[in-house]
Motif scaffolding. Sequence first.
Motif, PDB file in Angstrom:
ATOM      1  N   ARG A 212       0.874  -1.173   0.000  1.00  0.00           N
ATOM      2  CA  ARG A 212       0.000   0.000   0.000  1.00  0.00           C
ATOM      3  C   ARG A 212       0.904   1.214   0.000  1.00  0.00           C
ATOM      4  NH1 ARG A 212      -5.365   1.119   3.130  1.00  0.00           N
ATOM      5  NH2 ARG A 212      -5.620   3.322   2.617  1.00  0.00           N
ATOM      6  N   CYS A 213       0.665   2.136  -0.919  1.00  0.00           N
ATOM      7  CA  CYS A 213       1.504   3.316  -1.015  1.00  0.00           C
ATOM      8  C   CYS A 213       0.640   4.553  -0.933  1.00  0.00           C
ATOM      9  CB  CYS A 213       2.275   3.311  -2.331  1.00  0.00           C
ATOM     10  SG  CYS A 213       3.445   1.950  -2.421  1.00  0.00           S
ATOM     11  N   ASP A 214       0.949   5.414   0.002  1.00  0.00           N
ATOM     12  CA  ASP A 214       0.181   6.650   0.169  1.00  0.00           C
ATOM     13  C   ASP A 214       1.122   7.835   0.136  1.00  0.00           C
ATOM     14  OD1 ASP A 214      -2.171   5.197   0.568  1.00  0.00           O
ATOM     15  OD2 ASP A 214      -1.908   5.141   2.750  1.00  0.00           O
ATOM     16  N   VAL A 215       0.787   8.828  -0.675  1.00  0.00           N
ATOM     17  CA  VAL A 215       1.509  10.089  -0.557  1.00  0.00           C
ATOM     18  C   VAL A 215       0.920  10.823   0.640  1.00  0.00           C
ATOM     19  CG1 VAL A 215       2.051  12.289  -1.601  1.00  0.00           C
ATOM     20  CG2 VAL A 215       2.093  10.224  -2.991  1.00  0.00           C
ATOM     21  N   VAL A 216       1.799  11.167   1.545  1.00  0.00           N
ATOM     22  CA  VAL A 216       1.399  11.730   2.823  1.00  0.00           C
ATOM     23  C   VAL A 216       1.708  13.223   2.830  1.00  0.00           C
ATOM     24  CG1 VAL A 216       2.170  11.799   5.219  1.00  0.00           C
ATOM     25  CG2 VAL A 216       1.603   9.606   4.134  1.00  0.00           C
ATOM     26  N   THR A 217       0.695  14.001   3.217  1.00  0.00           N
ATOM     27  CA  THR A 217       0.864  15.445   3.278  1.00  0.00           C
ATOM     28  C   THR A 217       1.241  15.841   4.703  1.00  0.00           C
ATOM     29  OG1 THR A 217      -0.819  15.692   1.577  1.00  0.00           O
ATOM     30  CG2 THR A 217      -0.286  17.637   2.875  1.00  0.00           C
ATOM     31  N   LEU A 218       2.391  16.463   4.834  1.00  0.00           N
ATOM     32  CA  LEU A 218       2.818  16.908   6.165  1.00  0.00           C
ATOM     33  C   LEU A 218       2.927  18.426   6.179  1.00  0.00           C
ATOM     34  CD1 LEU A 218       5.579  14.194   6.659  1.00  0.00           C
ATOM     35  CD2 LEU A 218       3.289  14.205   7.675  1.00  0.00           C
ATOM     36  N   PHE A 219       2.825  19.010   7.341  1.00  0.00           N
ATOM     37  CA  PHE A 219       2.868  20.472   7.451  1.00  0.00           C
ATOM     38  C   PHE A 219       1.922  21.113   6.434  1.00  0.00           C
ATOM     39  CE2 PHE A 219       7.106  19.040   8.880  1.00  0.00           C
ATOM     40  CZ  PHE A 219       7.122  19.573  10.156  1.00  0.00           C
ATOM     41  N   ASN A 220       0.709  20.607   6.304  1.00  0.00           N
ATOM     42  CA  ASN A 220      -0.264  21.145   5.347  1.00  0.00           C
ATOM     43  C   ASN A 220       0.299  21.355   3.953  1.00  0.00           C
ATOM     44  OD1 ASN A 220      -2.612  21.443   6.996  1.00  0.00           O
ATOM     45  ND2 ASN A 220      -1.561  23.101   8.067  1.00  0.00           N
ATOM     46  N   GLY A 221       1.210  20.536   3.565  1.00  0.00           N
ATOM     47  CA  GLY A 221       1.743  20.695   2.217  1.00  0.00           C
ATOM     48  C   GLY A 221       3.142  21.286   2.203  1.00  0.00           C
ATOM     49  N   GLY A 222       3.674  21.597   3.359  1.00  0.00           N
ATOM     50  CA  GLY A 222       5.057  22.055   3.405  1.00  0.00           C
ATOM     51  C   GLY A 222       6.002  20.921   3.006  1.00  0.00           C
ATOM     52  N   LYS A 223       5.519  19.716   3.172  1.00  0.00           N
ATOM     53  CA  LYS A 223       6.336  18.538   2.919  1.00  0.00           C
ATOM     54  C   LYS A 223       5.433  17.398   2.464  1.00  0.00           C
ATOM     55  CE  LYS A 223       9.926  16.065   5.574  1.00  0.00           C
ATOM     56  NZ  LYS A 223      10.544  16.013   6.913  1.00  0.00           N
ATOM     57  N   TYR A 224       5.904  16.643   1.478  1.00  0.00           N
ATOM     58  CA  TYR A 224       5.152  15.460   1.045  1.00  0.00           C
ATOM     59  C   TYR A 224       6.071  14.252   1.132  1.00  0.00           C
ATOM     60  CZ  TYR A 224       1.880  18.806  -1.022  1.00  0.00           C
ATOM     61  OH  TYR A 224       0.990  19.833  -1.209  1.00  0.00           O
ATOM     62  N   GLN A 225       5.545  13.145   1.623  1.00  0.00           N
ATOM     63  CA  GLN A 225       6.331  11.925   1.649  1.00  0.00           C
ATOM     64  C   GLN A 225       5.516  10.760   1.108  1.00  0.00           C
ATOM     65  OE1 GLN A 225       8.300  11.253   5.458  1.00  0.00           O
ATOM     66  NE2 GLN A 225       9.962  12.490   4.626  1.00  0.00           N
ATOM     67  N   LEU A 226       6.235   9.840   0.527  1.00  0.00           N
ATOM     68  CA  LEU A 226       5.603   8.612   0.069  1.00  0.00           C
ATOM     69  C   LEU A 226       5.799   7.556   1.151  1.00  0.00           C
ATOM     70  CD1 LEU A 226       4.288   6.800  -2.109  1.00  0.00           C
ATOM     71  CD2 LEU A 226       6.599   6.342  -2.969  1.00  0.00           C
ATOM     72  N   TYR A 227       4.709   7.094   1.726  1.00  0.00           N
ATOM     73  CA  TYR A 227       4.772   6.055   2.751  1.00  0.00           C
ATOM     74  C   TYR A 227       4.402   4.719   2.101  1.00  0.00           C
ATOM     75  CZ  TYR A 227       5.307   9.038   6.932  1.00  0.00           C
ATOM     76  OH  TYR A 227       5.786   9.888   7.889  1.00  0.00           O
ATOM     77  N   LYS A 228       5.319   3.770   2.263  1.00  0.00           N
ATOM     78  CA  LYS A 228       5.097   2.451   1.670  1.00  0.00           C
ATOM     79  C   LYS A 228       4.828   1.455   2.797  1.00  0.00           C
ATOM     80  CE  LYS A 228       7.605  -0.652  -1.495  1.00  0.00           C
ATOM     81  NZ  LYS A 228       8.831  -0.646  -2.339  1.00  0.00           N
ATOM     82  N   TYR A 229       3.685   0.807   2.711  1.00  0.00           N
ATOM     83  CA  TYR A 229       3.287  -0.141   3.749  1.00  0.00           C
ATOM     84  C   TYR A 229       3.204  -1.555   3.187  1.00  0.00           C
ATOM     85  CZ  TYR A 229       1.199   4.043   6.019  1.00  0.00           C
ATOM     86  OH  TYR A 229       0.963   5.257   6.591  1.00  0.00           O
ATOM     87  N   ARG A 230       3.493  -2.526   4.048  1.00  0.00           N
ATOM     88  CA  ARG A 230       3.034  -3.882   3.744  1.00  0.00           C
ATOM     89  C   ARG A 230       1.568  -3.934   4.134  1.00  0.00           C
ATOM     90  NH1 ARG A 230       6.634  -8.315   6.551  1.00  0.00           N
ATOM     91  NH2 ARG A 230       5.432  -9.782   5.268  1.00  0.00           N
ATOM     92  N   ARG A 231       0.770  -4.566   3.280  1.00  0.00           N
ATOM     93  CA  ARG A 231      -0.666  -4.606   3.505  1.00  0.00           C
ATOM     94  C   ARG A 231      -1.063  -6.033   3.888  1.00  0.00           C
ATOM     95  NH1 ARG A 231      -4.771  -1.750   0.607  1.00  0.00           N
ATOM     96  NH2 ARG A 231      -3.386  -1.184  -1.110  1.00  0.00           N
ATOM     97  N   PHE A 232      -1.757  -6.164   4.997  1.00  0.00           N
ATOM     98  CA  PHE A 232      -2.246  -7.480   5.434  1.00  0.00           C
ATOM     99  C   PHE A 232      -3.761  -7.450   5.500  1.00  0.00           C
ATOM    100  CE2 PHE A 232       1.820  -6.627   7.660  1.00  0.00           C
ATOM    101  CZ  PHE A 232       2.609  -7.594   7.063  1.00  0.00           C
ATOM    102  N   GLN A 233      -4.408  -8.339   4.771  1.00  0.00           N
ATOM    103  CA  GLN A 233      -5.874  -8.351   4.803  1.00  0.00           C
ATOM    104  C   GLN A 233      -6.450  -9.592   5.482  1.00  0.00           C
ATOM    105  OE1 GLN A 233      -7.273  -7.335   0.780  1.00  0.00           O
ATOM    106  NE2 GLN A 233      -7.274  -5.171   1.370  1.00  0.00           N
TER     107      GLN A 233
END
Lengths: 737, 737
Positions: A212-233
Amino acid sequence: MWCFVAILPNLPGSRLPTQAPRASFRPLGLTSLHSQARTGTRLSPQNRKECSLVRRLLALGFLWTLPAAAEEGMWTYDAFPREAVKAAYGFEPSQAWLDRMRLSSVRLAGGCSASFVSPDGLVMTNHHCIRSCVQDLSSAKRDYLATGFLAKELKDELRCPKVEANQLVAMTDVTARLQGVTKGLSGPAFNTALKAEMSKIESECATGPELRCDVVTLFNGGKYQLYKYRRFQDVRLAFAPEFSMAAFGGDPDNFNFPRFGLDAAFLRVWDANGQPLKTEDYLPWAKDGAKEGDLVFVSGHPGATDRQSTVAQLEFERDVSLPFSLLYMAERRGLLREYASSSPERFRTTRAKLRSVENALKGLRGRHQALAEPSLLASKRKAEAELRAKVAADPKLKEHAGAWDAIAHALDAYRPLVAEYRLEEVGYGFASELFDIARHLVRAADERPKPNTERLREYTEGQLPALRQQLLREAPITPEYEILSMTFGFNKLRETLGADDPFVQTVLGREAPEELARALVKGTKLFDVKERQRLLEGGKAAVEASKDPMILLARRVDAQAREVRKRYEDTVESVLNKNGELLAQARLAVYGTSGYPDATFTLRLNYGVVKGWEQNGRQVPPLTTFAGAYARHTGKEPFRLPDSWMKAQGKVPGETPFNMATTNDIIGGNSGSPLVNRDGRVVGLIFDGNLQSIGGDYAYVPETNRAVAVHGEGLLRALEHIYGASRLVKELRANQQ
Amino acid sequence: MWCFVAILPNLPGSRLPTQAPRASFRPLGLTSLHSQARTGTRLSPQNRKECSLVRRLLALGFLWTLPAAAEEGMWTYDAFPREAVKAAYGFEPSQAWLDRMRLSSVRLAGGCSASFVSPDGLVMTNHHCIRSCVQDLSSAKRDYLATGFLAKELKDELRCPKVEANQLVAMTDVTARLQGVTKGLSGPAFNTALKAEMSKIESECATGPELRCDVVTLFNGGKYQLYKYRRFQDVRLAFAPEFSMAAFGGDPDNFNFPRFGLDAAFLRVWDANGQPLKTEDYLPWAKDGAKEGDLVFVSGHPGATDRQSTVAQLEFERDVSLPFSLLYMAERRGLLREYASSSPERFRTTRAKLRSVENALKGLRGRHQALAEPSLLASKRKAEAELRAKVAADPKLKEHAGAWDAIAHALDAYRPLVAEYRLEEVGYGFASELFDIARHLVRAADERPKPNTERLREYTEGQLPALRQQLLREAPITPEYEILSMTFGFNKLRETLGADDPFVQTVLGREAPEELARALVKGTKLFDVKERQRLLEGGKAAVEASKDPMILLARRVDAQAREVRKRYEDTVESVLNKNGELLAQARLAVYGTSGYPDATFTLRLNYGVVKGWEQNGRQVPPLTTFAGAYARHTGKEPFRLPDSWMKAQGKVPGETPFNMATTNDIIGGNSGSPLVNRDGRVVGLIFDGNLQSIGGDYAYVPETNRAVAVHGEGLLRALEHIYGASRLVKELRANQQ
């Protein structure tokens, strides 16, 4: 209690954006969670005495402009203030320590936190985080909410239909890439470019459904990061106590302390081969329980805070957003209480939902009360004026000086749109799980043929595994409850927008709300997972051929609902995104980058100590005991200890610690977070905050803000001596040190 | 709809202060109505489009600081602007005209207006004003709310157990006397002296139970008058239409226009000899119905407005007072809706109460939305700053300059007290008619032995006839509903103050709310009027000897409840009273005395014209027709015309006017007011306002603020051709000109 969202099935705001509050992603349940639109589930003060303490502190006025208090901060793992911890407590977490903590942390995609606590994939979280799973696994004959659940053997563990667990394996900065594509843009163009690039980055990253990959908005857009997760269902239930013990004290004690709740549960992640997940990263149990004054850490996923919001945003929240949600929830609560009280089966099927609504209501009310406290906004005004002056004085920040006014104007544009947007698009006007499903099927059929970057965010490739799981879940839906809830939604729709409103006419025509709801629920085949699968896989042709009344309704209203969403996104959201980013950059330029970003349901680490507080001149001790729980038992709900406890009375020594308070800076979404000592070993399980932490959404007050946890020792002893969960206890004790 | 209070039986704020918002008088039902504490029942906007119109007007900003618009003003009869009417419309009401209007006007002590419309004591008012009477006269077998009621003969008219009618016969200025006794005083001393002198003046005036004397506070204490009323307690029901016709369109259409409701009823006042009251003062029916553009007058009793409130008071209302009431009402609504839907008998006994709650909720929400509109408070701030500057610049007004801050500080003191005060003393925490009765019996026993001027205001001699009528009313109380409502109250009490709160402990101990409520209602004998009479007449000895559980509860909590009331009165009310008076005097000194006082449920006269308004560029015509009502009929509640109408379809020509809109400046309490032409003849019956009149509590907006009335011609025709009320029609037509 400390649940963030996802605890209001069928209700708007109930499920989760991966990147609140920026983008419009809505994973399922039509439930985007914008900073303005959210119906989160946080803490609240109801006791006037406790409130008055907060008030006195707030009245000092300077609190909001001070530098961060020692324990304040929901730190991202890549910017944890190791030196500050060392300076204060003589302990500096190593990078290995941090990595292990991060990889042992688990996010439950519905809106909670959790952690691996054994090498065999055992996961610890709160009962209230998996309450809907317990409900889903129950039936009239086998009510696990009432009796609790214990899998005697590994094979008895039962799969939770809706639970997805995520483990954060990598974080990459993508700020330059996103700011590159939006450079020079504003309004809808800004928004479109931003979302398209986010979808692109995510789909490049998510090479399979196990990621699972989410682009994460930090500092209201001051910074963006891509968070990569292992997904377990494949997540299975191993242990849950009785609901009445998890929520001992009920709504009256919720968000209160001293507290006596066993809000704990154990899940297990199973791998793709149908075996318990083997993991090197997990948190062993501490041998010595936490004591007053101990340094403790919380690793979890705080859902959303508004500490960086502008005054206009806070006023909007106080005057428009929160009142709308509060009135909706309050009426819904009255309805559900009376409904649940009218038969045992209604009680069984509604209890968990009612608790969620009550929790949300208490949290929202607390937030409203915090904002209604004049000193809070006075301090925020002062801080804002200072920053504005500094920005105005710096020629390099010229572009940023208009951001505050732009945000205020966007909110003015939002005001006349709030009711329409929430009722028609966010889902308040339907309040139905079946309608949610129908709308997703209709929209997925429309969106999936489009190029990935042009789709509505919740239908991009990266989001499809979650969508699929939600749509094809084998969880029971109660027809009678659906009728009740949908009738409520239709009534709100008509009464708020007026009987002659075009959208209301499209939905109701000349029908009465209850009759329409009844006809829809009686006529739909969407209870059947196979039928949903057929429509999901059949795409547009299947959906357009369907005569299912719920599908027909979702199709009938879709153009109008999309239109109001577009108006919202074009005139409100895009302006808030663009100018939120400008403000964040200005703040970073003026004050530097040493702070922590507002919470966005992404992994954070913080530290604090086991500590009580002073209230009305009286010291509240940080630990409660088993003896205290028995003393609070009146025999009448919600102060009735379950039979298991009454039978086992005396088996756990009375002085054994049960719940505890710590100074950790947490908020909704942190529910289920592990509380660990400096060795990274489990000493507790976060499940709530005290009433005074009410302002935590807007500011952290070190004197009184307290997290509330189940004590690790008390938890193990209850498992062993009250619930006879020897298999799990053995597993947990195996690595105890 | 335009009811002020009294329409929420068993609910705080539901009954009426004779002089809102100043003194603490509470006639019955523990229901003082302070400007801060009131739970009034006003208008509301829910349609966003209509709201946005108000918003645009508000956004002009200057509205609130302009001189009064032509039709603005709720004028006392001794200061009616006759010349202004003459200048605008070429008609100057004579003194005789005014006297006849005044003496033909009737106040229903529960919170409505009415008028004599025949020389035989026939009284016209709204159905919703006597809905509780219709309910009280009904039973499971004979449901007059469902079927309507028509007394074929005079002897068939049925006495309403709770209705008291008042006719204003004299007004005397007592400003000097009251300001004399409070001169130099402040705080509790000011309050005590003021109330004692009020009680003294009233008891000197009220020489028998047939007279009611109220000291009336005008201009927040700038002026005091003694209002002397004839009091009528034998009031009988002559005609009421079906509830579904009176409230056609239900909650969705409430406060909306175009409108199609027959919210009308006829009562008759009977004299002490058991004969219809002969009266020379009454309003004959007009021969020619009102047309667009006609000059019309409304004589009635607007309940309360806040047009003179300080900014601090308005902010308090927006942030604290209204949210508290709104959440309480919203949850109660949800509860009642579900309860009412579960059986026909529950529906029958709850329908009227539910409608009242829904009406209150819509009104309160509308007020909150008006205050949440930033431009309103901005304009109020501007006006306040101007007045403060003028006061500061005038050495003679030195004493008055601190009033704004004093009020703000009193509200700061009130903040932490609001929940306690309302729940414990105002009655939100009990929500029970039986508890109301018990508390009155307990307190009457304590208070009546005291000298008149030292009693709580609601037990002074002048108030005893009303108290007696309320306590000894032969109105049914539904046990099951009492249990439901009281459980709700106890739950609110516990959840708001906390399970460990001393007051909560006094009430609940270790009991659960529902069990306690059930035991109290099952155990009490207060359903029986004879038992109440025994306790009322037996005084302290009888009350102390009583083992009735409801009496015991009322006794048990009384010390704590009185204590919180005293704290409220000493630290909040007295400061608001004193400084409200100072502000009023300052305003009079600066701007002169040409204005009208805020509404206080005392008789007022105003003028306006029959007129529609523009909405979203479209003209809303001022008249609706019978044909329109039939067109709106869908056959489904609340848009179902009753059988009487369906059977009579065609008997009244479709173009006959049914409802109408006028520019008169009215508010809750004006419900039931006659609408008359320049000849002083009835052309309509006020029953509501439009959504746009929402801001009327705070300011009158001439462009869109509209009163809503049943058209006089339509009313007569419905009586004659649909209801066959030939006896009444003959009586009304006898003097038609």
